[in-house]
Design a protein around this motif. Structure first.
Motif, PDB file in Angstrom:
ATOM      1  N   ALA A 116      28.767   6.031 -31.906  1.00  0.00           N
ATOM      2  CA  ALA A 116      28.653   6.037 -33.369  1.00  0.00           C
ATOM      3  C   ALA A 116      29.198   7.378 -33.843  1.00  0.00           C
ATOM      4  CB  ALA A 116      27.203   5.875 -33.805  1.00  0.00           C
ATOM      5  N   ILE A 117      30.214   7.314 -34.695  1.00  0.00           N
ATOM      6  CA  ILE A 117      30.767   8.513 -35.322  1.00  0.00           C
ATOM      7  C   ILE A 117      30.274   8.484 -36.758  1.00  0.00           C
ATOM      8  CG2 ILE A 117      32.857   9.744 -36.009  1.00  0.00           C
ATOM      9  CD1 ILE A 117      34.293   8.343 -33.670  1.00  0.00           C
ATOM     10  N   MET A 118      29.495   9.492 -37.130  1.00  0.00           N
ATOM     11  CA  MET A 118      28.866   9.472 -38.449  1.00  0.00           C
ATOM     12  C   MET A 118      29.038  10.791 -39.184  1.00  0.00           C
ATOM     13  SD  MET A 118      25.300   7.465 -37.683  1.00  0.00           S
ATOM     14  CE  MET A 118      24.795   8.528 -36.330  1.00  0.00           C
ATOM     15  N   ASP A 119      29.308  10.672 -40.465  1.00  0.00           N
ATOM     16  CA  ASP A 119      29.307  11.832 -41.340  1.00  0.00           C
ATOM     17  C   ASP A 119      27.862  12.298 -41.479  1.00  0.00           C
ATOM     18  OD1 ASP A 119      29.960  13.790 -43.177  1.00  0.00           O
ATOM     19  OD2 ASP A 119      30.615  12.406 -44.738  1.00  0.00           O
ATOM     20  N   VAL A 120      27.656  13.591 -41.552  1.00  0.00           N
ATOM     21  CA  VAL A 120      26.301  14.101 -41.730  1.00  0.00           C
ATOM     22  C   VAL A 120      25.808  13.769 -43.138  1.00  0.00           C
ATOM     23  CG1 VAL A 120      24.879  16.184 -41.872  1.00  0.00           C
ATOM     24  CG2 VAL A 120      26.514  15.910 -40.000  1.00  0.00           C
ATOM     25  N   ARG A 121      26.624  14.038 -44.151  1.00  0.00           N
ATOM     26  CA  ARG A 121      26.230  13.805 -45.541  1.00  0.00           C
ATOM     27  C   ARG A 121      26.831  12.506 -46.055  1.00  0.00           C
ATOM     28  NH1 ARG A 121      26.576  19.627 -48.643  1.00  0.00           N
ATOM     29  NH2 ARG A 121      25.205  20.736 -47.214  1.00  0.00           N
ATOM     30  N   MET A 122      25.937  11.516 -46.243  1.00  0.00           N
ATOM     31  CA  MET A 122      26.344  10.227 -46.802  1.00  0.00           C
ATOM     32  C   MET A 122      25.308   9.829 -47.841  1.00  0.00           C
ATOM     33  SD  MET A 122      27.571   7.975 -43.501  1.00  0.00           S
ATOM     34  CE  MET A 122      26.144   8.309 -42.462  1.00  0.00           C
TER      35      MET A 122
ATOM     36  N   MET B 263      20.739   7.590 -46.474  1.00  0.00           N
ATOM     37  CA  MET B 263      20.366   8.191 -45.199  1.00  0.00           C
ATOM     38  C   MET B 263      21.539   8.974 -44.606  1.00  0.00           C
ATOM     39  SD  MET B 263      18.809   6.189 -41.907  1.00  0.00           S
ATOM     40  CE  MET B 263      17.396   5.659 -42.852  1.00  0.00           C
ATOM     41  N   SER B 264      21.255  10.184 -44.146  1.00  0.00           N
ATOM     42  CA  SER B 264      22.293  11.022 -43.539  1.00  0.00           C
ATOM     43  C   SER B 264      22.538  10.614 -42.091  1.00  0.00           C
ATOM     44  CB  SER B 264      21.876  12.497 -43.584  1.00  0.00           C
ATOM     45  OG  SER B 264      20.868  12.752 -42.617  1.00  0.00           O
ATOM     46  N   GLY B 265      23.671  11.039 -41.572  1.00  0.00           N
ATOM     47  CA  GLY B 265      23.964  10.804 -40.168  1.00  0.00           C
ATOM     48  C   GLY B 265      22.926  11.420 -39.246  1.00  0.00           C
ATOM     49  N   LEU B 266      22.420  12.593 -39.630  1.00  0.00           N
ATOM     50  CA  LEU B 266      21.411  13.261 -38.809  1.00  0.00           C
ATOM     51  C   LEU B 266      20.097  12.467 -38.805  1.00  0.00           C
ATOM     52  CD1 LEU B 266      20.964  15.697 -36.999  1.00  0.00           C
ATOM     53  CD2 LEU B 266      20.238  16.981 -39.019  1.00  0.00           C
ATOM     54  N   GLU B 267      19.735  11.878 -39.936  1.00  0.00           N
ATOM     55  CA  GLU B 267      18.531  11.040 -39.984  1.00  0.00           C
ATOM     56  C   GLU B 267      18.695   9.817 -39.082  1.00  0.00           C
ATOM     57  OE1 GLU B 267      16.666  11.720 -44.390  1.00  0.00           O
ATOM     58  OE2 GLU B 267      18.640  10.744 -44.279  1.00  0.00           O
ATOM     59  N   VAL B 268      19.889   9.247 -39.059  1.00  0.00           N
ATOM     60  CA  VAL B 268      20.152   8.120 -38.174  1.00  0.00           C
ATOM     61  C   VAL B 268      19.993   8.557 -36.710  1.00  0.00           C
ATOM     62  CG1 VAL B 268      21.874   6.424 -37.398  1.00  0.00           C
ATOM     63  CG2 VAL B 268      21.647   6.943 -39.840  1.00  0.00           C
ATOM     64  N   VAL B 269      20.467   9.760 -36.390  1.00  0.00           N
ATOM     65  CA  VAL B 269      20.310  10.285 -35.027  1.00  0.00           C
ATOM     66  C   VAL B 269      18.833  10.411 -34.672  1.00  0.00           C
ATOM     67  CG1 VAL B 269      20.640  12.307 -33.539  1.00  0.00           C
ATOM     68  CG2 VAL B 269      22.526  11.488 -34.958  1.00  0.00           C
ATOM     69  N   TYR B 270      18.028  10.978 -35.585  1.00  0.00           N
ATOM     70  CA  TYR B 270      16.584  11.117 -35.306  1.00  0.00           C
ATOM     71  C   TYR B 270      15.953   9.767 -34.981  1.00  0.00           C
ATOM     72  CZ  TYR B 270      16.594  15.870 -37.299  1.00  0.00           C
ATOM     73  OH  TYR B 270      16.827  17.193 -37.565  1.00  0.00           O
ATOM     74  N   LEU B 271      16.265   8.758 -35.793  1.00  0.00           N
ATOM     75  CA  LEU B 271      15.679   7.439 -35.567  1.00  0.00           C
ATOM     76  C   LEU B 271      16.202   6.799 -34.288  1.00  0.00           C
ATOM     77  CD1 LEU B 271      15.682   6.166 -39.240  1.00  0.00           C
ATOM     78  CD2 LEU B 271      13.692   6.804 -37.859  1.00  0.00           C
ATOM     79  N   SER B 272      17.479   6.941 -34.017  1.00  0.00           N
ATOM     80  CA  SER B 272      18.025   6.352 -32.789  1.00  0.00           C
ATOM     81  C   SER B 272      17.429   7.005 -31.551  1.00  0.00           C
ATOM     82  CB  SER B 272      19.554   6.418 -32.776  1.00  0.00           C
ATOM     83  OG  SER B 272      20.003   7.736 -32.612  1.00  0.00           O
TER      84      SER B 272
ATOM     85  N   ALA C  57      24.660   1.837 -41.161  1.00  0.00           N
ATOM     86  CA  ALA C  57      24.866   2.299 -39.783  1.00  0.00           C
ATOM     87  C   ALA C  57      23.607   2.077 -38.955  1.00  0.00           C
ATOM     88  CB  ALA C  57      25.263   3.777 -39.768  1.00  0.00           C
ATOM     89  N   LEU C  58      22.455   2.402 -39.524  1.00  0.00           N
ATOM     90  CA  LEU C  58      21.186   2.218 -38.813  1.00  0.00           C
ATOM     91  C   LEU C  58      20.957   0.745 -38.487  1.00  0.00           C
ATOM     92  CD1 LEU C  58      18.622   3.675 -37.773  1.00  0.00           C
ATOM     93  CD2 LEU C  58      17.573   3.103 -39.973  1.00  0.00           C
TER      94      LEU C  58
END
Length: 156
Positions: free
Chosen positions: A80-86, A89-98, A60-61
């Motif tokens: 981007a629709i993302m599950d938090v727990r994957m 890298m988690s969806g929340l980590e992707v949010v932080y980087l984005s 996703a990232l």
């Protein structure tokens, strides 16, 4: 704040209702459960979206980075629709980087584990959360709200 919470049974609470349209938006769907990913992708496609599916946060990232660099705005992901727990890298980590890289894609997180700390952090980041299980019809409403930058919350 959570958007909604419903059981998986009866995904389409109104199976004969008109499907909301998302005006041919490009959506990235990151969900590690292949069955849920297929159901959500199918619903989004029925709503007019072009959906790219991945099963982990790293992919996703990568796709969000490529989208953000795309010079043609209409070819970027609108959501981007993302599950938090994957896995990985988690969806929340992707949010932080984005957010750190100031990518323009709106985000909707999905979780089966809506801990208070997670919901507070998502609220601080301005990222809506859709709680699993949910009726399939609610994904389109949640996607529209996320792209508009609004969060509809339900009392817990």
């Amino acid at each position: 704040m959570p958007i909604e919470q419903f059981p998986y049974e009866g995904w389409d609470d109104e199976p004969t209702q008109n499907v909301m349209r998302l005006a041919q938006r490009r959506v990235l769907l990151a969900e590690d459960d292949p069955e849920l990913r297929a159901l959500v992708a199918s619903r989004l496609r029925a709503s007019g979206c072009e959906v790219t599916e991945v099963g982990d946060g790293e992919r996703a990232l990568d796709l969000l980075a490529a989208s953000a660099a795309e010079p043609v705005r209409s070819l970027r992901f609108a959501l981007a629709i993302m599950d938090v727990r994957m896995p990985g890298m988690s969806g929340l980590e992707v949010v932080y980087l984005s957010r750190m890289w100031e990518w323009p894609t709106s985000v909707l997180l999905v979780t089966a584990f809506p801990e208070v700390e997670l919901l507070e952090e998502c609220d601080r980041l301005g990222v809506p959360v859709l709680q699993k299980p949910f009726p399939l019809a609610s994904i389109t409403q949640a996607a529209i709200a996320a792209m508009r930058g609004t969060r509809r919350s339900e009392p817990s």
